[in-house]
Write a protein that holds these residues in place. Structure first.
Motif, PDB file in Angstrom:
ATOM      1  N   ARG A 117      11.996 -55.051 -35.457  1.00 56.92           N
ATOM      2  CA  ARG A 117      12.552 -53.974 -34.636  1.00 56.92           C
ATOM      3  C   ARG A 117      12.184 -54.088 -33.157  1.00 56.92           C
ATOM      4  O   ARG A 117      12.957 -53.664 -32.297  1.00 56.92           O
ATOM      5  CB  ARG A 117      12.068 -52.618 -35.152  1.00 56.92           C
ATOM      6  CG  ARG A 117      12.647 -52.265 -36.502  1.00 56.92           C
ATOM      7  CD  ARG A 117      12.150 -50.933 -36.997  1.00 56.92           C
ATOM      8  NE  ARG A 117      12.691 -49.867 -36.165  1.00 56.92           N
ATOM      9  CZ  ARG A 117      12.087 -48.708 -35.975  1.00 56.92           C
ATOM     10  NH1 ARG A 117      10.930 -48.455 -36.518  1.00 56.92           N
ATOM     11  NH2 ARG A 117      12.649 -47.783 -35.209  1.00 56.92           N
ATOM     12  N   LYS A 161      11.038 -46.112 -28.152  1.00 58.05           N
ATOM     13  CA  LYS A 161      11.197 -46.309 -29.586  1.00 58.05           C
ATOM     14  C   LYS A 161      12.457 -47.115 -29.867  1.00 58.05           C
ATOM     15  O   LYS A 161      13.471 -46.929 -29.224  1.00 58.05           O
ATOM     16  CB  LYS A 161      11.281 -44.937 -30.270  1.00 58.05           C
ATOM     17  CG  LYS A 161      11.113 -44.986 -31.748  1.00 58.05           C
ATOM     18  CD  LYS A 161      10.713 -43.615 -32.249  1.00 58.05           C
ATOM     19  CE  LYS A 161      10.692 -43.539 -33.738  1.00 58.05           C
ATOM     20  NZ  LYS A 161       9.633 -44.254 -34.375  1.00 58.05           N
ATOM     21  N   GLU A 202      -0.761 -54.813 -48.481  1.00 54.85           N
ATOM     22  CA  GLU A 202       0.627 -55.242 -48.608  1.00 54.85           C
ATOM     23  C   GLU A 202       1.578 -54.273 -47.886  1.00 54.85           C
ATOM     24  O   GLU A 202       2.492 -54.704 -47.178  1.00 54.85           O
ATOM     25  CB  GLU A 202       1.003 -55.332 -50.082  1.00 54.85           C
ATOM     26  CG  GLU A 202       2.398 -55.844 -50.347  1.00 54.85           C
ATOM     27  CD  GLU A 202       2.675 -55.898 -51.844  1.00 54.85           C
ATOM     28  OE1 GLU A 202       3.497 -55.086 -52.318  1.00 54.85           O
ATOM     29  OE2 GLU A 202       2.053 -56.738 -52.513  1.00 54.85           O
ATOM     30  N   ALA A 203       1.336 -52.977 -48.027  1.00 52.05           N
ATOM     31  CA  ALA A 203       2.178 -51.977 -47.356  1.00 52.05           C
ATOM     32  C   ALA A 203       2.060 -52.098 -45.836  1.00 52.05           C
ATOM     33  O   ALA A 203       3.066 -52.021 -45.122  1.00 52.05           O
ATOM     34  CB  ALA A 203       1.791 -50.569 -47.815  1.00 52.05           C
ATOM     35  N   ALA A 204       0.843 -52.305 -45.350  1.00 51.27           N
ATOM     36  CA  ALA A 204       0.643 -52.443 -43.906  1.00 51.27           C
ATOM     37  C   ALA A 204       1.300 -53.710 -43.373  1.00 51.27           C
ATOM     38  O   ALA A 204       1.927 -53.699 -42.306  1.00 51.27           O
ATOM     39  CB  ALA A 204      -0.853 -52.430 -43.581  1.00 51.27           C
ATOM     40  N   ASN A 205       1.178 -54.808 -44.116  1.00 45.25           N
ATOM     41  CA  ASN A 205       1.824 -56.047 -43.688  1.00 45.25           C
ATOM     42  C   ASN A 205       3.341 -55.927 -43.697  1.00 45.25           C
ATOM     43  O   ASN A 205       4.013 -56.420 -42.784  1.00 45.25           O
ATOM     44  CB  ASN A 205       1.364 -57.222 -44.558  1.00 45.25           C
ATOM     45  CG  ASN A 205       0.063 -57.796 -44.072  1.00 45.25           C
ATOM     46  OD1 ASN A 205      -0.032 -58.273 -42.946  1.00 45.25           O
ATOM     47  ND2 ASN A 205      -0.952 -57.733 -44.910  1.00 45.25           N
ATOM     48  N   ALA A 206       3.890 -55.240 -44.699  1.00 43.14           N
ATOM     49  CA  ALA A 206       5.343 -55.027 -44.747  1.00 43.14           C
ATOM     50  C   ALA A 206       5.796 -54.184 -43.557  1.00 43.14           C
ATOM     51  O   ALA A 206       6.838 -54.460 -42.951  1.00 43.14           O
ATOM     52  CB  ALA A 206       5.741 -54.354 -46.062  1.00 43.14           C
ATOM     53  N   LYS A 207       5.015 -53.183 -43.202  1.00 42.09           N
ATOM     54  CA  LYS A 207       5.357 -52.338 -42.051  1.00 42.09           C
ATOM     55  C   LYS A 207       5.289 -53.145 -40.754  1.00 42.09           C
ATOM     56  O   LYS A 207       6.154 -53.001 -39.875  1.00 42.09           O
ATOM     57  CB  LYS A 207       4.412 -51.133 -41.987  1.00 42.09           C
ATOM     58  CG  LYS A 207       4.747 -50.140 -40.912  1.00 42.09           C
ATOM     59  CD  LYS A 207       6.113 -49.540 -41.130  1.00 42.09           C
ATOM     60  CE  LYS A 207       6.416 -48.542 -40.035  1.00 42.09           C
ATOM     61  NZ  LYS A 207       7.724 -47.936 -40.165  1.00 42.09           N
ATOM     62  N   LEU A 208       4.285 -54.002 -40.629  1.00 38.70           N
ATOM     63  CA  LEU A 208       4.177 -54.855 -39.440  1.00 38.70           C
ATOM     64  C   LEU A 208       5.340 -55.834 -39.370  1.00 38.70           C
ATOM     65  O   LEU A 208       5.900 -56.070 -38.290  1.00 38.70           O
ATOM     66  CB  LEU A 208       2.836 -55.580 -39.413  1.00 38.70           C
ATOM     67  CG  LEU A 208       2.534 -56.398 -38.163  1.00 38.70           C
ATOM     68  CD1 LEU A 208       2.662 -55.569 -36.888  1.00 38.70           C
ATOM     69  CD2 LEU A 208       1.149 -57.001 -38.267  1.00 38.70           C
ATOM     70  N   ASP A 209       5.735 -56.389 -40.517  1.00 41.32           N
ATOM     71  CA  ASP A 209       6.912 -57.278 -40.556  1.00 41.32           C
ATOM     72  C   ASP A 209       8.143 -56.536 -40.032  1.00 41.32           C
ATOM     73  O   ASP A 209       8.912 -57.078 -39.230  1.00 41.32           O
ATOM     74  CB  ASP A 209       7.188 -57.768 -41.979  1.00 41.32           C
ATOM     75  CG  ASP A 209       6.146 -58.743 -42.496  1.00 41.32           C
ATOM     76  OD1 ASP A 209       5.369 -59.292 -41.687  1.00 41.32           O
ATOM     77  OD2 ASP A 209       6.104 -58.936 -43.735  1.00 41.32           O
ATOM     78  N   ASP A 210       8.330 -55.307 -40.487  1.00 37.80           N
ATOM     79  CA  ASP A 210       9.459 -54.484 -40.046  1.00 37.80           C
ATOM     80  C   ASP A 210       9.382 -54.235 -38.535  1.00 37.80           C
ATOM     81  O   ASP A 210      10.384 -54.356 -37.827  1.00 37.80           O
ATOM     82  CB  ASP A 210       9.463 -53.157 -40.805  1.00 37.80           C
ATOM     83  CG  ASP A 210      10.603 -52.260 -40.396  1.00 37.80           C
ATOM     84  OD1 ASP A 210      11.777 -52.688 -40.486  1.00 37.80           O
ATOM     85  OD2 ASP A 210      10.322 -51.114 -39.978  1.00 37.80           O
ATOM     86  N   SER A 211       8.195 -53.909 -38.044  1.00 39.63           N
ATOM     87  CA  SER A 211       8.028 -53.652 -36.609  1.00 39.63           C
ATOM     88  C   SER A 211       8.294 -54.898 -35.781  1.00 39.63           C
ATOM     89  O   SER A 211       8.861 -54.820 -34.687  1.00 39.63           O
ATOM     90  CB  SER A 211       6.619 -53.124 -36.323  1.00 39.63           C
ATOM     91  OG  SER A 211       6.468 -51.845 -36.891  1.00 39.63           O
TER      92      SER A 211
END
Length: 118
Positions: A100, A112, A88-97
């Motif tokens: 961005r 960056k 879940e944390a990795a998917n949330a980070k990918l969603d954020d990326s």
């Protein structure tokens, strides 16, 4: 966590429990061990060219695989100790990326992105 990661976390919990290591597996200690293992992984690539790093010989690949295993075990153990669902944390980070780094602006670029504003 789900599926294979949950199974791995459960195996690690039992591995630690039967050795009475819970008191040593604090988030601080696990994070430090993770950093150490990540350093050992990095050391396997130190001084290699980009091409050499893509074409490891059998012995180097065996060592890298072992270090990846160590990094994974400490990461899963740390997430489990903190009650964090790693997938879940990795998917949330990918969603954020994905928000961005829109493809139109960042395709082929290593720069960056600025932080997201609320």
């Amino acid at each position: 966590m789900s599926g294979e990661l949950e199974h791995l976390a459960a195996r690690l919990r039992e591995f630690v429990r039967v050795r009475d290591w819970e008191r040593f597996h604090t988030p601080k200690n696990l994070a430090m061990a993770l950093a150490g293992e990540a350093g050992e992984l990095v050391a396997e690539f130190q001084w290699l060219t980009a091409e050499e790093s893509r074409n490891l010989d059998e012995d180097a690949l065996r060592r890298v695989r072992a270090e990846l295993g160590d990094v994974t075990l400490y990461l899963v153990r740390l997430a489990d100790a903190l009650g964090v669902d790693l997938a879940e944390a990795a998917n949330a980070k990918l969603d954020d990326s994905e928000r961005r780094y829109d493809p139109e602006t960042y395709r082929g670029s290593a720069r960056k992105a600025p932080p997201l504003t609320s």
